[in-house]
Design a protein around this motif. Sequence first.
Motif, PDB file in Angstrom:
ATOM      1  N   ARG A   4      -2.188   7.778  -0.993  1.00 52.53           N
ATOM      2  CA  ARG A   4      -1.036   7.368  -0.195  1.00 52.53           C
ATOM      3  C   ARG A   4      -0.139   8.575   0.108  1.00 52.53           C
ATOM      4  O   ARG A   4       0.285   8.781   1.241  1.00 52.53           O
ATOM      5  N   GLY A 170       3.018  -1.987   6.331  1.00 56.97           N
ATOM      6  CA  GLY A 170       2.835  -2.041   4.883  1.00 56.97           C
ATOM      7  C   GLY A 170       2.235  -3.364   4.437  1.00 56.97           C
ATOM      8  O   GLY A 170       1.777  -3.495   3.312  1.00 56.97           O
ATOM      9  N   ARG A 171       2.221  -4.364   5.331  1.00 54.35           N
ATOM     10  CA  ARG A 171       1.576  -5.638   4.963  1.00 54.35           C
ATOM     11  C   ARG A 171       0.096  -5.539   5.303  1.00 54.35           C
ATOM     12  O   ARG A 171      -0.272  -5.244   6.441  1.00 54.35           O
ATOM     13  N   VAL A 172      -0.718  -5.779   4.299  1.00 58.55           N
ATOM     14  CA  VAL A 172      -2.163  -5.692   4.485  1.00 58.55           C
ATOM     15  C   VAL A 172      -2.757  -7.065   4.203  1.00 58.55           C
ATOM     16  O   VAL A 172      -2.478  -7.665   3.163  1.00 58.55           O
ATOM     17  N   VAL A 312      -6.583  -1.641  -2.466  1.00 56.52           N
ATOM     18  CA  VAL A 312      -5.342  -1.590  -1.670  1.00 56.52           C
ATOM     19  C   VAL A 312      -4.130  -1.752  -2.592  1.00 56.52           C
ATOM     20  O   VAL A 312      -3.117  -1.065  -2.437  1.00 56.52           O
ATOM     21  N   TYR A 317       0.332  -1.266  -2.286  1.00 53.63           N
ATOM     22  CA  TYR A 317       0.562  -2.358  -1.329  1.00 53.63           C
ATOM     23  C   TYR A 317       0.272  -3.691  -2.011  1.00 53.63           C
ATOM     24  O   TYR A 317      -0.315  -3.728  -3.093  1.00 53.63           O
ATOM     25  N   GLU A 318       0.689  -4.766  -1.360  1.00 58.37           N
ATOM     26  CA  GLU A 318       0.421  -6.094  -1.915  1.00 58.37           C
ATOM     27  C   GLU A 318      -0.453  -6.871  -0.945  1.00 58.37           C
ATOM     28  O   GLU A 318       0.054  -7.619  -0.107  1.00 58.37           O
ATOM     29  N   PRO A 319      -1.760  -6.681  -1.012  1.00 66.22           N
ATOM     30  CA  PRO A 319      -2.643  -7.336  -0.039  1.00 66.22           C
ATOM     31  C   PRO A 319      -2.599  -8.854  -0.161  1.00 66.22           C
ATOM     32  O   PRO A 319      -2.433  -9.391  -1.251  1.00 66.22           O
ATOM     33  N   LEU A 345      -3.921  -4.357   9.218  1.00 64.49           N
ATOM     34  CA  LEU A 345      -2.763  -3.559   8.825  1.00 64.49           C
ATOM     35  C   LEU A 345      -1.573  -3.885   9.716  1.00 64.49           C
ATOM     36  O   LEU A 345      -1.617  -3.650  10.931  1.00 64.49           O
ATOM     37  N   THR A 372      -0.981   4.507   6.184  1.00 68.46           N
ATOM     38  CA  THR A 372      -1.512   3.342   5.463  1.00 68.46           C
ATOM     39  C   THR A 372      -3.013   3.230   5.703  1.00 68.46           C
ATOM     40  O   THR A 372      -3.806   3.050   4.775  1.00 68.46           O
ATOM     41  N   ILE A 376      -6.018   3.783   2.945  1.00 70.01           N
ATOM     42  CA  ILE A 376      -6.894   2.650   2.636  1.00 70.01           C
ATOM     43  C   ILE A 376      -8.369   3.015   2.868  1.00 70.01           C
ATOM     44  O   ILE A 376      -9.236   2.706   2.041  1.00 70.01           O
TER      45      ILE A 376
END
Length: 389
Positions: A4, A170-172, A312, A317-319, A345, A372, A376
Amino acid sequence: MNYRKRAEEIFDYVQGIRRQLHTWGEVGFDLPQTVALIDSELTKMGIEHYPVGKAGICATIGKGEKCVLLRADMDALPMDEVTGLPFASTSGGTHSCGHDCHAAMLLGAAKLLKEDEDKLNGVVKLMFQPAEELLAGAVDMIENGILENPKPDVAFAAHVSVGQPGTTVGRVTYSSGPALYSGDAVKISVYGKNAHGSAAYMGVDAINIAAHIVVALNEIISREIPLDEHSVVLVGKISGGDTVNTTAGYAQLEVSLRAQTEEKRNFLKQRVKEISEGIAATFRGRAEVEFVYGMAPLYCDPKTAADADRYVAQLGYEPVCIPCAGGTEDFTAVANIIPSVMLNLGAGSLEEGHLCSMHNPGMIVNEDVLPTGVAIYCQCATQWLEENK
Ligand SMILES: [Zn+2]
Protein backbone atom coordinates in the motif's frame (compact mmCIF):
# COMPACT_ATOMS: atom_id res chain seq x y z
CA MET A 1 5.83 -6.27 2.35
CA ASN A 2 3.70 -3.13 2.48
CA TYR A 3 2.42 -2.69 -1.05
CA ARG A 4 0.00 0.00 0.00
CA LYS A 5 2.80 2.39 0.93
CA ARG A 6 4.92 1.48 -2.07
CA ALA A 7 1.94 1.90 -4.41
CA GLU A 8 1.42 5.40 -3.03
CA GLU A 9 5.09 6.20 -3.66
CA ILE A 10 4.64 5.55 -7.39
CA PHE A 11 1.37 7.48 -7.64
CA ASP A 12 2.80 10.10 -10.03
CA TYR A 13 4.02 7.43 -12.42
CA VAL A 14 0.69 5.58 -12.50
CA GLN A 15 -1.29 8.80 -12.81
CA GLY A 16 0.91 9.94 -15.71
CA ILE A 17 0.32 6.69 -17.61
CA ARG A 18 -3.39 6.78 -16.87
CA ARG A 19 -3.79 10.34 -18.14
CA GLN A 20 -1.84 9.59 -21.30
CA LEU A 21 -4.03 6.55 -22.08
CA HIS A 22 -7.09 8.61 -21.23
CA THR A 23 -6.20 11.38 -23.68
CA TRP A 24 -5.84 8.88 -26.52
CA GLY A 25 -9.10 7.06 -25.71
CA GLU A 26 -8.52 4.22 -28.17
CA VAL A 27 -11.34 1.76 -28.86
CA GLY A 28 -11.83 -1.99 -29.44
CA PHE A 29 -8.88 -3.81 -31.00
CA ASP A 30 -7.54 -0.59 -32.51
CA LEU A 31 -5.15 0.49 -29.75
CA PRO A 32 -1.85 1.39 -31.48
CA GLN A 33 -0.69 4.15 -29.10
CA THR A 34 -1.92 2.36 -25.97
CA VAL A 35 -0.16 -0.87 -26.89
CA ALA A 36 3.04 0.98 -27.90
CA LEU A 37 3.16 2.80 -24.55
CA ILE A 38 2.64 -0.35 -22.49
CA ASP A 39 5.18 -2.19 -24.63
CA SER A 40 7.81 0.53 -24.14
CA GLU A 41 7.19 0.82 -20.38
CA LEU A 42 7.56 -2.95 -19.92
CA THR A 43 10.77 -2.82 -21.97
CA LYS A 44 12.12 0.01 -19.76
CA MET A 45 11.33 -2.08 -16.68
CA GLY A 46 13.22 -5.04 -18.18
CA ILE A 47 10.11 -7.23 -18.10
CA GLU A 48 9.75 -10.06 -20.61
CA HIS A 49 6.64 -9.57 -22.75
CA TYR A 50 5.12 -10.41 -26.11
CA PRO A 51 2.03 -9.63 -28.19
CA VAL A 52 -0.95 -12.01 -27.97
CA GLY A 53 -3.77 -12.03 -30.52
CA LYS A 54 -4.95 -8.91 -32.31
CA ALA A 55 -3.82 -6.30 -29.77
CA GLY A 56 -3.09 -7.95 -26.42
CA ILE A 57 0.15 -8.04 -24.43
CA CYS A 58 1.33 -10.77 -22.09
CA ALA A 59 4.17 -10.06 -19.65
CA THR A 60 5.75 -12.45 -17.18
CA ILE A 61 7.69 -11.79 -13.98
CA GLY A 62 9.38 -14.47 -11.87
CA LYS A 63 10.05 -18.18 -12.30
CA GLY A 64 8.66 -21.40 -10.92
CA GLU A 65 5.87 -23.90 -10.96
CA LYS A 66 2.91 -21.85 -9.85
CA CYS A 67 1.42 -19.01 -11.86
CA VAL A 68 -0.94 -16.16 -11.03
CA LEU A 69 -2.66 -14.17 -13.78
CA LEU A 70 -3.43 -10.47 -13.26
CA ARG A 71 -5.75 -8.98 -15.85
CA ALA A 72 -6.33 -5.38 -16.97
CA ASP A 73 -8.35 -4.22 -19.95
CA MET A 74 -7.22 -1.22 -22.05
CA ASP A 75 -10.02 -0.11 -24.39
CA ALA A 76 -12.25 2.98 -24.32
CA LEU A 77 -15.84 3.44 -25.59
CA PRO A 78 -16.80 5.11 -28.86
CA MET A 79 -18.29 8.34 -27.48
CA ASP A 80 -17.31 12.00 -27.15
CA GLU A 81 -16.02 12.88 -23.69
CA VAL A 82 -17.84 15.67 -21.83
CA THR A 83 -15.95 15.72 -18.52
CA GLY A 84 -14.14 18.98 -19.25
CA LEU A 85 -10.97 17.50 -17.70
CA PRO A 86 -7.68 19.05 -18.87
CA PHE A 87 -6.59 15.64 -20.18
CA ALA A 88 -9.96 14.77 -21.74
CA SER A 89 -9.94 12.76 -24.94
CA THR A 90 -10.70 14.44 -28.25
CA SER A 91 -10.34 11.30 -30.36
CA GLY A 92 -13.99 10.21 -30.32
CA GLY A 93 -13.10 7.47 -27.83
CA THR A 94 -13.67 7.97 -24.10
CA HIS A 95 -12.39 6.00 -21.13
CA SER A 96 -15.79 6.08 -19.43
CA CYS A 97 -15.38 2.56 -18.04
CA GLY A 98 -12.02 3.25 -16.37
CA HIS A 99 -9.93 0.80 -18.41
CA ASP A 100 -7.22 3.50 -18.62
CA CYS A 101 -6.96 3.15 -14.82
CA HIS A 102 -6.77 -0.65 -14.95
CA ALA A 103 -3.95 -0.67 -17.52
CA ALA A 104 -2.02 2.00 -15.57
CA MET A 105 -2.51 0.14 -12.27
CA LEU A 106 -1.22 -3.08 -13.80
CA LEU A 107 1.85 -1.28 -15.14
CA GLY A 108 2.42 0.15 -11.65
CA ALA A 109 2.08 -3.34 -10.20
CA ALA A 110 4.54 -4.63 -12.83
CA LYS A 111 7.09 -2.08 -11.63
CA LEU A 112 6.82 -3.17 -7.97
CA LEU A 113 6.67 -6.89 -8.74
CA LYS A 114 9.77 -6.59 -10.93
CA GLU A 115 11.62 -5.04 -7.96
CA ASP A 116 10.59 -8.09 -5.91
CA GLU A 117 11.20 -10.65 -8.64
CA ASP A 118 13.81 -12.60 -6.62
CA LYS A 119 11.34 -13.12 -3.80
CA LEU A 120 8.43 -14.33 -5.93
CA ASN A 121 7.46 -17.97 -5.39
CA GLY A 122 6.37 -18.48 -8.97
CA VAL A 123 5.32 -16.63 -12.09
CA VAL A 124 3.11 -13.55 -12.30
CA LYS A 125 1.52 -13.29 -15.72
CA LEU A 126 0.15 -9.90 -16.74
CA MET A 127 -2.72 -9.83 -19.24
CA PHE A 128 -3.26 -6.46 -20.94
CA GLN A 129 -6.35 -7.07 -23.03
CA PRO A 130 -8.09 -5.09 -25.79
CA ALA A 131 -11.78 -5.01 -26.77
CA GLU A 132 -13.41 -5.77 -23.42
CA GLU A 133 -16.32 -3.56 -24.43
CA LEU A 134 -16.86 -5.76 -27.48
CA LEU A 135 -16.79 -8.83 -25.20
CA ALA A 136 -14.18 -10.14 -27.62
CA GLY A 137 -10.66 -9.28 -26.37
CA ALA A 138 -10.29 -11.94 -23.70
CA VAL A 139 -11.52 -14.68 -26.02
CA ASP A 140 -9.07 -13.52 -28.70
CA MET A 141 -6.16 -13.67 -26.23
CA ILE A 142 -7.25 -17.08 -24.93
CA GLU A 143 -7.47 -18.45 -28.48
CA ASN A 144 -3.95 -17.16 -28.99
CA GLY A 145 -2.51 -18.88 -25.93
CA ILE A 146 -2.56 -16.41 -23.01
CA LEU A 147 -3.65 -19.22 -20.69
CA GLU A 148 -0.86 -21.60 -21.80
CA ASN A 149 2.88 -21.85 -21.08
CA PRO A 150 2.53 -21.54 -18.20
CA LYS A 151 -1.12 -22.16 -17.46
CA PRO A 152 -2.18 -19.85 -14.60
CA ASP A 153 -3.47 -21.57 -11.46
CA VAL A 154 -5.61 -18.61 -10.52
CA ALA A 155 -6.62 -15.20 -11.92
CA PHE A 156 -7.42 -11.81 -10.40
CA ALA A 157 -9.00 -8.83 -12.13
CA ALA A 158 -9.82 -5.36 -10.86
CA HIS A 159 -12.44 -2.89 -12.06
CA VAL A 160 -13.13 0.64 -10.87
CA SER A 161 -16.67 1.56 -9.92
CA VAL A 162 -17.98 5.16 -10.10
CA GLY A 163 -21.24 7.03 -9.62
CA GLN A 164 -23.10 4.45 -7.55
CA PRO A 165 -24.23 4.77 -3.93
CA GLY A 166 -21.28 3.85 -1.71
CA THR A 167 -18.59 3.50 -4.39
CA THR A 168 -16.20 5.60 -2.32
CA VAL A 169 -12.47 5.37 -2.80
CA GLY A 170 -11.04 2.64 -0.61
CA ARG A 171 -14.21 0.51 -0.71
CA VAL A 172 -13.44 -2.85 -2.23
CA THR A 173 -16.18 -5.32 -3.10
CA TYR A 174 -16.33 -8.73 -4.74
CA SER A 175 -18.72 -11.64 -5.10
CA SER A 176 -18.25 -15.27 -4.16
CA GLY A 177 -19.97 -17.60 -6.63
CA PRO A 178 -22.31 -15.87 -9.10
CA ALA A 179 -20.88 -12.37 -9.59
CA LEU A 180 -22.39 -10.92 -12.75
CA TYR A 181 -25.49 -11.94 -14.71
CA SER A 182 -25.28 -13.38 -18.18
CA GLY A 183 -26.41 -11.10 -20.98
CA ASP A 184 -28.07 -12.18 -24.24
CA ALA A 185 -29.56 -10.15 -27.06
CA VAL A 186 -32.35 -11.99 -28.89
CA LYS A 187 -34.07 -11.03 -32.12
CA ILE A 188 -37.53 -12.49 -32.79
CA SER A 189 -38.75 -12.11 -36.37
CA VAL A 190 -42.50 -12.66 -36.73
CA TYR A 191 -43.84 -13.47 -40.18
CA GLY A 192 -47.53 -12.98 -41.00
CA LYS A 193 -49.40 -12.17 -44.19
CA ASN A 194 -50.56 -8.82 -45.51
CA ALA A 195 -54.25 -8.27 -46.20
CA HIS A 196 -56.46 -5.19 -46.55
CA GLY A 197 -58.16 -4.23 -43.30
CA SER A 198 -61.60 -4.90 -44.77
CA ALA A 199 -60.48 -8.48 -45.46
CA ALA A 200 -58.29 -8.97 -42.42
CA TYR A 201 -59.50 -12.55 -42.05
CA MET A 202 -57.51 -13.38 -45.19
CA GLY A 203 -54.25 -12.16 -43.65
CA VAL A 204 -52.09 -13.22 -40.72
CA ASP A 205 -51.40 -10.32 -38.37
CA ALA A 206 -47.75 -10.26 -37.30
CA ILE A 207 -48.38 -7.37 -34.88
CA ASN A 208 -51.09 -9.33 -33.08
CA ILE A 209 -48.72 -12.29 -32.82
CA ALA A 210 -45.92 -10.03 -31.52
CA ALA A 211 -48.26 -8.57 -28.89
CA HIS A 212 -49.20 -12.05 -27.67
CA ILE A 213 -45.54 -13.02 -27.53
CA VAL A 214 -44.75 -9.96 -25.35
CA VAL A 215 -47.47 -10.89 -22.88
CA ALA A 216 -46.56 -14.59 -22.92
CA LEU A 217 -42.85 -13.93 -22.28
CA ASN A 218 -43.80 -12.30 -18.98
CA GLU A 219 -45.02 -15.69 -17.82
CA ILE A 220 -41.44 -16.97 -17.72
CA ILE A 221 -40.45 -14.66 -14.87
CA SER A 222 -43.79 -14.71 -13.05
CA ARG A 223 -44.47 -18.47 -13.23
CA GLU A 224 -41.32 -20.38 -14.09
CA ILE A 225 -38.52 -18.81 -12.01
CA PRO A 226 -38.33 -19.65 -8.26
CA LEU A 227 -39.09 -16.80 -5.87
CA ASP A 228 -35.55 -16.57 -4.56
CA GLU A 229 -33.94 -16.31 -7.99
CA HIS A 230 -33.61 -13.31 -10.24
CA SER A 231 -33.73 -13.31 -14.01
CA VAL A 232 -34.65 -10.71 -16.59
CA VAL A 233 -36.69 -11.11 -19.78
CA LEU A 234 -37.12 -7.64 -21.25
CA VAL A 235 -38.65 -6.72 -24.60
CA GLY A 236 -36.68 -3.55 -25.23
CA LYS A 237 -37.71 -2.82 -28.80
CA ILE A 238 -40.59 -3.65 -31.12
CA SER A 239 -41.19 -2.67 -34.73
CA GLY A 240 -43.19 -3.76 -37.74
CA GLY A 241 -46.35 -3.24 -39.76
CA ASP A 242 -46.97 -1.41 -42.99
CA THR A 243 -50.00 0.89 -42.96
CA VAL A 244 -52.84 1.69 -40.61
CA ASN A 245 -55.40 -0.36 -42.54
CA THR A 246 -53.38 -3.48 -43.43
CA THR A 247 -52.60 -6.59 -41.40
CA ALA A 248 -48.89 -6.60 -40.71
CA GLY A 249 -46.82 -9.04 -42.72
CA TYR A 250 -43.83 -8.64 -40.44
CA ALA A 251 -42.93 -7.58 -36.90
CA GLN A 252 -39.72 -7.75 -34.94
CA LEU A 253 -39.02 -7.94 -31.22
CA GLU A 254 -35.67 -7.37 -29.54
CA VAL A 255 -35.34 -9.06 -26.19
CA SER A 256 -32.70 -8.91 -23.48
CA LEU A 257 -32.14 -11.92 -21.21
CA ARG A 258 -30.17 -11.98 -17.96
CA ALA A 259 -29.56 -14.93 -15.65
CA GLN A 260 -27.34 -15.85 -12.70
CA THR A 261 -26.26 -19.27 -13.90
CA GLU A 262 -25.49 -20.88 -17.24
CA GLU A 263 -28.22 -23.44 -16.55
CA LYS A 264 -30.83 -20.73 -16.01
CA ARG A 265 -29.53 -18.80 -19.03
CA ASN A 266 -30.08 -21.85 -21.23
CA PHE A 267 -33.55 -22.31 -19.74
CA LEU A 268 -34.50 -18.70 -20.61
CA LYS A 269 -33.21 -19.07 -24.16
CA GLN A 270 -35.09 -22.32 -24.66
CA ARG A 271 -38.38 -20.93 -23.28
CA VAL A 272 -38.18 -17.72 -25.35
CA LYS A 273 -37.80 -19.86 -28.46
CA GLU A 274 -40.58 -22.29 -27.54
CA ILE A 275 -43.06 -19.58 -26.57
CA SER A 276 -42.37 -17.39 -29.62
CA GLU A 277 -42.61 -20.23 -32.12
CA GLY A 278 -45.63 -21.74 -30.37
CA ILE A 279 -47.62 -18.50 -30.24
CA ALA A 280 -46.80 -17.67 -33.86
CA ALA A 281 -47.99 -21.12 -34.94
CA THR A 282 -51.17 -20.75 -32.89
CA PHE A 283 -52.10 -17.65 -34.90
CA ARG A 284 -51.08 -19.18 -38.26
CA GLY A 285 -47.82 -17.26 -38.53
CA ARG A 286 -44.19 -18.12 -38.02
CA ALA A 287 -41.48 -16.86 -35.66
CA GLU A 288 -37.73 -17.12 -36.06
CA VAL A 289 -35.64 -16.68 -32.92
CA GLU A 290 -32.04 -15.58 -33.31
CA PHE A 291 -29.55 -15.26 -30.44
CA VAL A 292 -27.55 -12.27 -31.69
CA TYR A 293 -24.78 -12.16 -29.07
CA GLY A 294 -24.30 -13.14 -25.48
CA MET A 295 -21.96 -13.64 -22.55
CA ALA A 296 -22.12 -16.25 -19.81
CA PRO A 297 -22.55 -15.19 -16.18
CA LEU A 298 -19.34 -14.40 -14.30
CA TYR A 299 -18.70 -16.94 -11.57
CA CYS A 300 -16.07 -16.08 -8.95
CA ASP A 301 -14.40 -19.11 -7.41
CA PRO A 302 -15.35 -19.07 -3.68
CA LYS A 303 -11.89 -20.23 -2.49
CA THR A 304 -10.11 -17.59 -4.59
CA ALA A 305 -12.64 -14.96 -3.45
CA ALA A 306 -11.95 -15.85 0.19
CA ASP A 307 -8.20 -15.59 -0.46
CA ALA A 308 -8.61 -12.19 -2.11
CA ASP A 309 -10.71 -11.02 0.83
CA ARG A 310 -7.84 -11.82 3.22
CA TYR A 311 -5.18 -10.24 0.99
CA VAL A 312 -7.16 -7.03 0.57
CA ALA A 313 -7.84 -6.90 4.32
CA GLN A 314 -4.11 -7.22 4.99
CA LEU A 315 -3.58 -4.00 3.07
CA GLY A 316 -5.86 -2.27 5.57
CA TYR A 317 -9.04 -2.17 3.47
CA GLU A 318 -12.33 -3.71 4.54
CA PRO A 319 -13.51 -5.81 1.60
CA VAL A 320 -17.23 -6.48 1.33
CA CYS A 321 -18.79 -9.54 -0.31
CA ILE A 322 -21.77 -8.42 -2.39
CA PRO A 323 -24.54 -10.32 -4.22
CA CYS A 324 -24.55 -11.00 -7.94
CA ALA A 325 -24.90 -7.74 -9.90
CA GLY A 326 -26.04 -6.63 -13.34
CA GLY A 327 -23.63 -5.94 -16.17
CA THR A 328 -21.44 -8.28 -18.18
CA GLU A 329 -17.68 -8.70 -18.39
CA ASP A 330 -15.52 -10.62 -20.78
CA PHE A 331 -13.20 -11.63 -17.91
CA THR A 332 -15.87 -14.34 -17.75
CA ALA A 333 -14.00 -16.05 -20.58
CA VAL A 334 -10.97 -16.43 -18.25
CA ALA A 335 -13.07 -17.32 -15.20
CA ASN A 336 -14.74 -20.13 -17.16
CA ILE A 337 -11.34 -21.82 -17.50
CA ILE A 338 -9.39 -21.07 -14.31
CA PRO A 339 -10.45 -20.19 -10.73
CA SER A 340 -10.86 -16.41 -10.72
CA VAL A 341 -12.13 -13.44 -8.81
CA MET A 342 -12.94 -9.90 -9.85
CA LEU A 343 -12.48 -7.06 -7.38
CA ASN A 344 -14.51 -3.85 -7.66
CA LEU A 345 -12.66 -0.73 -6.55
CA GLY A 346 -14.71 2.28 -5.45
CA ALA A 347 -13.51 5.36 -7.34
CA GLY A 348 -16.07 8.04 -6.51
CA SER A 349 -19.62 7.70 -5.18
CA LEU A 350 -22.91 9.40 -5.89
CA GLU A 351 -22.78 10.92 -2.38
CA GLU A 352 -19.38 12.43 -3.18
CA GLY A 353 -20.79 14.18 -6.24
CA HIS A 354 -19.81 11.66 -8.92
CA LEU A 355 -23.15 11.98 -10.70
CA CYS A 356 -22.09 10.31 -13.93
CA SER A 357 -21.75 6.56 -13.72
CA MET A 358 -19.93 3.99 -15.86
CA HIS A 359 -20.29 4.30 -19.67
CA ASN A 360 -21.46 7.91 -19.30
CA PRO A 361 -19.21 10.31 -21.28
CA GLY A 362 -19.17 12.60 -18.22
CA MET A 363 -17.85 9.91 -15.85
CA ILE A 364 -14.92 11.13 -13.70
CA VAL A 365 -12.68 8.77 -11.72
CA ASN A 366 -11.16 9.86 -8.41
CA GLU A 367 -7.51 9.03 -9.10
CA ASP A 368 -6.89 8.17 -5.43
CA VAL A 369 -8.09 4.72 -6.51
CA LEU A 370 -4.91 4.16 -8.54
CA PRO A 371 -2.61 3.09 -5.66
CA THR A 372 -5.41 0.92 -4.29
CA GLY A 373 -5.46 -1.04 -7.53
CA VAL A 374 -1.66 -1.29 -7.73
CA ALA A 375 -1.41 -2.56 -4.14
CA ILE A 376 -4.23 -5.07 -4.58
CA TYR A 377 -2.76 -6.53 -7.78
CA CYS A 378 0.65 -6.92 -6.05
CA GLN A 379 -0.73 -8.32 -2.81
CA CYS A 380 -2.98 -10.88 -4.54
CA ALA A 381 -0.13 -12.15 -6.72
CA THR A 382 2.66 -12.32 -4.14
CA GLN A 383 0.62 -13.67 -1.30
CA TRP A 384 -1.16 -16.32 -3.34
CA LEU A 385 2.23 -17.56 -4.61
CA GLU A 386 3.64 -17.51 -1.06
CA GLU A 387 0.74 -19.57 0.29
CA ASN A 388 0.68 -22.06 -2.58
CA LYS A 389 4.39 -22.67 -3.27
ZN1 LIG B 1 -15.27 -2.01 -17.96
